[in-house]
Design a protein around this motif. Structure first.
Motif, PDB file in Angstrom:
ATOM      1  N   ILE A 379       4.198  -4.556  -1.258  1.00 40.51           N
ATOM      2  CA  ILE A 379       3.878  -5.040   0.086  1.00 40.51           C
ATOM      3  C   ILE A 379       5.032  -4.621   0.985  1.00 40.51           C
ATOM      4  CG2 ILE A 379       3.633  -7.070   1.563  1.00 40.51           C
ATOM      5  CD1 ILE A 379       2.392  -8.543  -0.747  1.00 40.51           C
ATOM      6  N   THR A 380       4.691  -4.031   2.111  1.00 45.26           N
ATOM      7  CA  THR A 380       5.756  -3.669   3.044  1.00 45.26           C
ATOM      8  C   THR A 380       5.554  -4.384   4.371  1.00 45.26           C
ATOM      9  OG1 THR A 380       4.484  -1.744   3.743  1.00 45.26           O
ATOM     10  CG2 THR A 380       6.196  -1.375   2.096  1.00 45.26           C
ATOM     11  N   PHE A 381       6.656  -4.656   5.006  1.00 45.96           N
ATOM     12  CA  PHE A 381       6.629  -5.285   6.312  1.00 45.96           C
ATOM     13  C   PHE A 381       6.841  -4.240   7.391  1.00 45.96           C
ATOM     14  CE2 PHE A 381       7.415  -8.990   3.733  1.00 45.96           C
ATOM     15  CZ  PHE A 381       6.844 -10.037   4.444  1.00 45.96           C
ATOM     16  N   GLU A 382       6.176  -4.449   8.497  1.00 50.52           N
ATOM     17  CA  GLU A 382       6.372  -3.600   9.672  1.00 50.52           C
ATOM     18  C   GLU A 382       6.588  -4.520  10.861  1.00 50.52           C
ATOM     19  OE1 GLU A 382       6.378  -0.166  10.005  1.00 50.52           O
ATOM     20  OE2 GLU A 382       6.912  -0.605  12.079  1.00 50.52           O
ATOM     21  N   PRO A 383       7.729  -4.568  11.504  1.00 48.63           N
ATOM     22  CA  PRO A 383       8.908  -3.761  11.195  1.00 48.63           C
ATOM     23  C   PRO A 383       9.594  -4.212   9.913  1.00 48.63           C
ATOM     24  CG  PRO A 383       9.329  -5.227  13.064  1.00 48.63           C
ATOM     25  CD  PRO A 383       7.925  -5.443  12.664  1.00 48.63           C
ATOM     26  N   THR A 476      -6.665  -6.597   0.830  1.00 51.80           N
ATOM     27  CA  THR A 476      -6.901  -6.081   2.179  1.00 51.80           C
ATOM     28  C   THR A 476      -5.810  -5.062   2.518  1.00 51.80           C
ATOM     29  OG1 THR A 476      -5.606  -7.835   3.206  1.00 51.80           O
ATOM     30  CG2 THR A 476      -7.961  -8.246   2.896  1.00 51.80           C
ATOM     31  N   ASN A 477      -6.064  -4.289   3.517  1.00 52.81           N
ATOM     32  CA  ASN A 477      -5.114  -3.230   3.860  1.00 52.81           C
ATOM     33  C   ASN A 477      -3.911  -3.748   4.630  1.00 52.81           C
ATOM     34  OD1 ASN A 477      -7.939  -2.024   3.695  1.00 52.81           O
ATOM     35  ND2 ASN A 477      -6.609  -0.245   3.503  1.00 52.81           N
ATOM     36  N   VAL A 478      -4.197  -4.607   5.584  1.00 53.90           N
ATOM     37  CA  VAL A 478      -3.095  -5.019   6.447  1.00 53.90           C
ATOM     38  C   VAL A 478      -3.326  -6.450   6.912  1.00 53.90           C
ATOM     39  CG1 VAL A 478      -4.205  -4.081   8.519  1.00 53.90           C
ATOM     40  CG2 VAL A 478      -1.743  -4.377   8.520  1.00 53.90           C
ATOM     41  N   LEU A 479      -2.230  -7.150   7.098  1.00 49.46           N
ATOM     42  CA  LEU A 479      -2.293  -8.466   7.706  1.00 49.46           C
ATOM     43  C   LEU A 479      -1.485  -8.413   8.985  1.00 49.46           C
ATOM     44  CD1 LEU A 479      -3.037 -11.558   7.373  1.00 49.46           C
ATOM     45  CD2 LEU A 479      -0.622 -11.806   6.842  1.00 49.46           C
ATOM     46  N   VAL A 480      -2.102  -8.818  10.067  1.00 44.65           N
ATOM     47  CA  VAL A 480      -1.410  -8.813  11.358  1.00 44.65           C
ATOM     48  C   VAL A 480      -1.140 -10.249  11.768  1.00 44.65           C
ATOM     49  CG1 VAL A 480      -1.616  -8.227  13.801  1.00 44.65           C
ATOM     50  CG2 VAL A 480      -2.549  -6.687  12.066  1.00 44.65           C
ATOM     51  N   THR A 481       0.109 -10.559  12.018  1.00 44.66           N
ATOM     52  CA  THR A 481       0.409 -11.924  12.440  1.00 44.66           C
ATOM     53  C   THR A 481       1.780 -12.003  13.107  1.00 44.66           C
ATOM     54  OG1 THR A 481       0.343 -14.231  11.717  1.00 44.66           O
ATOM     55  CG2 THR A 481       1.460 -12.697  10.285  1.00 44.66           C
ATOM     56  N   GLY A 482       2.068 -13.174  13.673  1.00 46.51           N
ATOM     57  CA  GLY A 482       3.354 -13.377  14.342  1.00 46.51           C
ATOM     58  C   GLY A 482       4.404 -13.836  13.351  1.00 46.51           C
ATOM     59  N   ARG A 507      -1.472  -5.007   1.591  1.00 48.39           N
ATOM     60  CA  ARG A 507      -0.428  -4.039   1.270  1.00 48.39           C
ATOM     61  C   ARG A 507       0.611  -3.954   2.376  1.00 48.39           C
ATOM     62  NH1 ARG A 507      -1.542  -2.899  -3.444  1.00 48.39           N
ATOM     63  NH2 ARG A 507      -3.631  -2.296  -4.113  1.00 48.39           N
ATOM     64  N   LYS A 508       0.172  -4.349   3.538  1.00 43.39           N
ATOM     65  CA  LYS A 508       1.045  -4.169   4.691  1.00 43.39           C
ATOM     66  C   LYS A 508       1.011  -5.444   5.520  1.00 43.39           C
ATOM     67  CE  LYS A 508       3.286  -1.228   7.309  1.00 43.39           C
ATOM     68  NZ  LYS A 508       4.243  -0.293   6.717  1.00 43.39           N
ATOM     69  N   VAL A 509       2.149  -5.865   5.980  1.00 40.35           N
ATOM     70  CA  VAL A 509       2.194  -7.000   6.896  1.00 40.35           C
ATOM     71  C   VAL A 509       2.761  -6.498   8.218  1.00 40.35           C
ATOM     72  CG1 VAL A 509       3.040  -9.334   7.306  1.00 40.35           C
ATOM     73  CG2 VAL A 509       2.631  -8.551   4.960  1.00 40.35           C
ATOM     74  N   TYR A 510       1.926  -6.500   9.238  1.00 40.29           N
ATOM     75  CA  TYR A 510       2.413  -6.083  10.547  1.00 40.29           C
ATOM     76  C   TYR A 510       2.783  -7.332  11.335  1.00 40.29           C
ATOM     77  CZ  TYR A 510       2.805  -4.189  15.209  1.00 40.29           C
ATOM     78  OH  TYR A 510       3.290  -3.863  16.448  1.00 40.29           O
ATOM     79  N   ILE A 511       4.060  -7.457  11.630  1.00 38.18           N
ATOM     80  CA  ILE A 511       4.558  -8.638  12.330  1.00 38.18           C
ATOM     81  C   ILE A 511       4.807  -8.282  13.795  1.00 38.18           C
ATOM     82  CG2 ILE A 511       6.444 -10.298  12.482  1.00 38.18           C
ATOM     83  CD1 ILE A 511       4.873 -10.664   9.966  1.00 38.18           C
TER      84      ILE A 511
END
Length: 889
Positions: A379-383, A476-482, A507-511
């Motif tokens: 799992i990677t975080f962005e940023p 799921t591919n990505v999770l978008v959250t604050g 796989r991806k957490v977009y913060i």
RNA sequence: AGGGUCUUAGCUCAGUUGGUAGAGCGCCACCCUUACAAGGUGGAUGUCGUCGGUUCGACCCCGGCAGGCCCUACCA
């Protein structure tokens, strides 16, 4: 087809949305030949109404989802709403209060019914608001956190963890909200700075041989003191250790103990120990086997342990205790002291540490694998910077208090017999697992809302059943959250996913950052600085709002919402609209029936502007593709904005006007074809960001597919042959023409030549190629620069003329505008001097660099040659400007 | 206290491997030119927080300092 000169979003948006929905464009397939793309919506509270934070969060997801859908993926955006235990219960309690009733009056079952009927009536509001924003969720799959299958999942998880020993019930010190009369998790406590006092209180030795002074910010808790602690190395107090003190006011006997935890520097160096009402005292109490006296009732008033203070609220008790101590001359000093006080994140009241029976999740075994998947990059975080924060939190994670003394939520599946034995079971058990008694009562408490949220990625997909949905879309591919809910939610989903699905939930957490107002303050209803997204949509349109959010979002940073920018992007939508109006007019008499978006024309039929704009849209597509692939949303919107406005509208549409209004039908047909193809492509490119207007325009164009939302997303890989009609060489050549036009406009502007005045211009190309290019684009120059007589010739009389040298790569030309009789030369001299100055400054620093031997020695060769060439150019340009300045004076 | 992050044009912010800076809005001037005044054309604006280091060269890399914001943990 009538089109107003102002784009009216309100007319368009609801109609388009309803059409998308009825056409099932948001639908995902459990079984499909297309590759899957899935993301789950962080479920908003049913009590909520859409705020800008949601708008940001949702727009990011919708952009990704629309982009992926158009890119050929079987795309699932799974929506849901959260029952939000405390929030919803509070709303209904408030409503009851207005009617003079309390939940206790109704009783549990009637109250829960009341909440359900409230939910049925108002719970759909936020969903409707999400639709206003354009969220393209697969609504058929909408899940509520109290839906039957989610409840099943919750029970199963509870039972499994209980059986593993990872859920346990225990008496521990927890955070208690007196106004909610419920336990809270550590995360639900906000620490705020509060101005209080540090009270110095004398505790007398029992034998009357002396006294010891402690310092505290909470004098009332002394009623529940069971020791005074000093640091073992503190010589001042060495003789006190092991002796007994008389607790002020209550005269109980308490020991003086030694504990490393006590700071000798703080206060008096002596610490009153109240194990049942302070977290660090609790630890001391456990270490020393101290009695734990609970002095509080559930509602925050003092209980009988407080003697005569019983019944008072904490703050009243504090006042009275201080007064009484003062009267007995045991209060020696009061000094102002600012410290952090825990507040309930829900009700805002001061949180009391309280000893009570609660259910906990043991986190150590869950946290370990959840840490590993992030460390290993599964799992990677962005940023990326959030990785560290996440790992740090997983290191210090505490057991999670999951029971809440509420009525609204998932009731804990634990049952007690008369003897108090516990039976934990998914279904209603018929007999006690220990004693066999049939008289069982279910635990009164419900689970923390986040307990069910943590299972969201699979409970929404039908788990514990093995469903096709899970096979296709989990993980799921990505999770978008604050970033505010990384620990509340993201971490718990990872732990639960690994435990129950044996795989990561995403796989991806977009913060993304949080939205702030123009001053940088947090937006909130209470401070009154919150902009209501629905009002903004009403005024500016959903597309403009979405575009603004996407343009303003920078990697993980909080964003200051700017209404000025919103206005700017509203204007942009209008610009797109009007470009379409022009185009539709330009298609008059044009037969587009045989034209496809990728239909390739004979390159001989294409004008330079045609090839130029095709090249430019290709570049734009490459930029958008790269930007979206790496979650750089602002770069993507910027690329689209700048292409549409500054390339398509400012130049291409202006270039083609003479053709469109002209007589050459072959040339015109080619241009019309390119125009319709470019526009069709541009609105598809725009669609994820501004879905409504792009769909509306898409449908109006003479070439189109079924719907923009399901058409192909343009990338440099699609319609490659078509994009190859745009030649980079021709693009550069046309850039020379644009520079020449700008130079003439500049001469006009700076010399205040009225727009109505047609001027004569001579272009003096320095090479054959330039001569040819300018000749070929003569009409464009004439029309865009408002030139009457335009001569192109190598030799020119520059007497009494404005001169601007123009260069573009190897191409070079002098733009000469005779000014005789037009203007006062003084302005032109000023203009030229300004230009010379600018160039000279550049030349200065350049020649300085080039005369540095170390630079010549160390810098890469191409940098040096480029510099040298640039210097020559500058010199030539300055010379020619100097010459023309001389000729004017 | 520890950690993170930021400081670039009047404002809000870009600046992806180091080669002296860009956008939007705002501002100034001129224009209702047959898509758009929610518009057009042209223009002005920055010792890139501060001090030092590495480098031929630093907005970019390293360190100190100042200030802002955030998070975590707290001294009762």
């Amino acid at each position: 087809m009538e089109m107003s000169d102002r784009y009216d979003p309100s007319e368009v948006e609801q109609r388009i949305y309803a059409w998308w929905q009825s056409s099932n464009y948001f639908r995902s397939e459990d079984v499909s030949t297309k590759p899957p793309f899935s993301t789950i919506l962080p479920p908003p509270n049913v009590t909520g109404s859409l705020h800008l934070g949601h708008a940001l969060d949702h727009t990011i997801q919708d952009v990704l989802v629309r982009w992926k859908r158009m890119s050929g993926f079987n795309t699932l955006w799974l929506p849901g709403t959260d029952h939000a235990g405390i929030a919803t219960q509070s709303v209904v309690e408030k409503k009851l209060k207005k009617e003079g009733k309390s939940r206790q009056d109704l009783g549990r079952d009637a109250f829960v019914d009341e909440v359900w009927s409230w939910k049925e009536q108002y719970g759909g509001r936020i969903v409707e608001q999400m639709k206003r924003l354009g969220d393209s969720c697969d609504w058929d799959r909408h899940v509520f956190t109290l839906d039957e299958n989610v409840s099943q999942a919750v029970k199963k998880v509870f039972v499994q963890l209980y059986e593993k020993g990872w859920i346990y019930k225990g008496t521990r010190l927890i955070n208690w909200s007196p106004s909610l009369e419920s336990a809270l998790s550590d995360l639900e406590v906000d620490y705020k700075e509060v101005k209080g006092n540090l009270y110095h209180i004398r505790y007398d030795l029992e034998d009357g041989s002396g006294s010891l002074t402690i310092a505290t910010t909470r004098p009332e808790t002394l009623l529940a003191d069971t020791a005074v602690a000093v640091n073992p190395d503190d010589e001042r107090y060495a003789s006190f250790i092991g002796r007994k003190l008389k607790l002020p006011l209550l005269d109980r006997s308490i020991p003086v103990i030694a504990d490393e935890h006590v700071e000798t520097e703080f206060g008096t160096g002596a610490l009153k120990v109240t194990p049942a009402h302070d977290f660090s005292d609790y630890e001391i109490g456990k270490r020393h086997n101290l009695e734990m006296i609970n002095m509080l009732n559930k509602n925050g008033t003092l209980n009988e342990a407080a003697g005569e203070y019983a019944g008072l609220k904490v703050f009243e008790a504090r006042k009275k205790v201080v007064e009484d101590l003062e009267a007995k001359e045991q209060l020696l000093k009061t000094e102002p002291h600012t410290h952090q006080v825990g507040h309930c994140s829900r009700s805002g009241c001061v949180v009391e540490p309280l000893l009570s029976d609660q259910w906990f999740v043991k986190t150590e075994h869950l946290a370990e694998p959840a840490k590993r998947v992030v460390e290993s990059g599964t799992i990677t975080f962005e940023p990326e910077s959030w990785t560290k924060t996440y790992l740090h939190w997983m290191d210090i994670i505490q057991d999670w208090c999951i029971s809440r003394q509420l009525w609204w939520g998932h009731r804990i599946p634990a049952y007690y017999c008369e003897q108090g034995n516990v039976t934990v079971s998914e279904g209603q058990p018929t007999e006690c697992a220990v004693c066999g008694s049939a008289n069982l009562k279910q635990d009164e408490d419900v689970l923390d809302t986040w307990f069910s949220s943590g299972l969201w990625p699979f409970s929404t997909m039908g788990w514990p059943e093995e469903t096709e949905t899970q096979k296709t879309f989990y993980p799921t591919n990505v999770l978008v959250t604050g970033h505010d809910i990384i620990f509340f939610w993201v971490a718990r989903m990872i732990m639960a996913g690994l435990e129950f699905k044996k795989d990561v939930p995403f796989r991806k957490v977009y913060i993304h950052g949080l939205i702030r107002d123009a001053q940088g303050k947090k937006m909130s209803k209470s401070t009154g600085n919150a902009e209501d997204p629905l009002e903004l949509i009403d005024e500016f349109g959903a597309d403009a709002l979405r575009f603004t959010l996407m343009a303003q979002i920078a990697s993980g940073r909080d964003l200051k919402f700017s209404k000025q920018r919103l206005e700017g992007y509203r204007n942009f939508m209008n610009k797109v609209w009007n470009a379409t109006r022009f185009a539709l007019g330009a298609f008059d008499g044009f037969d587009a029936s045989k034209i496809e978006p990728g239909t390739v024309l004979n390159s001989n039929d294409l004008s330079d502007p045609d090839q130029w704009i095709i090249h430019k849209i290709g570049q734009c597509e490459a930029e958008v593709d790269a930007a979206l692939s790496s979650y750089r949303f602002s770069d993507a919107t910027h690329a689209v904005y700048s292409f549409v406005w500054h390339e398509l509208c400012d130049w291409y549409l202006e270039f083609i006007k003479p053709v469109i209004y002209g007589e050459d039908s072959k040339e015109k047909t080619a241009t019309q074809t390119v125009l319709v193809q470019v526009l069709n492509r541009a609105v598809r490119l725009l669609h994820p960001f501004a879905p409504f207007i792009s769909e509306e325009i898409y449908q109006k164009l003479p070439i189109k597919g079924e719907a923009c939302i399901v058409d192909t997303y343009p990338t440099p890989k699609n319609d490659k042959d078509w994009l190859e009609m745009g030649s980079e060489t021709v693009a550069t050549e046309l850039d020379l023409v644009r520079e020449v036009i700008t130079a003439i406009r500049n001469i006009r502007g700076e010399n205040r030549i009225k727009p109505g005045v047609e001027i004569k211009t001579v272009l003096a190309p320095k090479d054959d190629k330039s001569q040819k290019i300018l000749g070929g684009n003569k009409e464009y120059i004439r029309s865009l620069a408002k030139v009457g007589e335009l001569l192109i010739q190598p030799d020119v009389d520059m007497n009494k003329s404005a001169v601007t040298p123009v260069r573009m790569g190897d191409l070079s030309v002098e733009v000469v505008v005779p000014l005789e009789g037009l203007v006062d030369f003084a302005e032109e001299v000023k203009r030229i001097s300004k230009n010379i100055e600018k160039l000279q400054k550049e030349l200065g620093s350049l020649s300085k660099r080039l005369s540095n031997e170390n630079f010549l020695k160390n810098a890469p060769e191409d940098v040096v040659t480029q510099g040298k060439k640039q210097m020559e150019d500058l010199k030539t340009q300055i010379e020619s400007l100097e010459a023309s300045k001389l000729r004017l004076s």
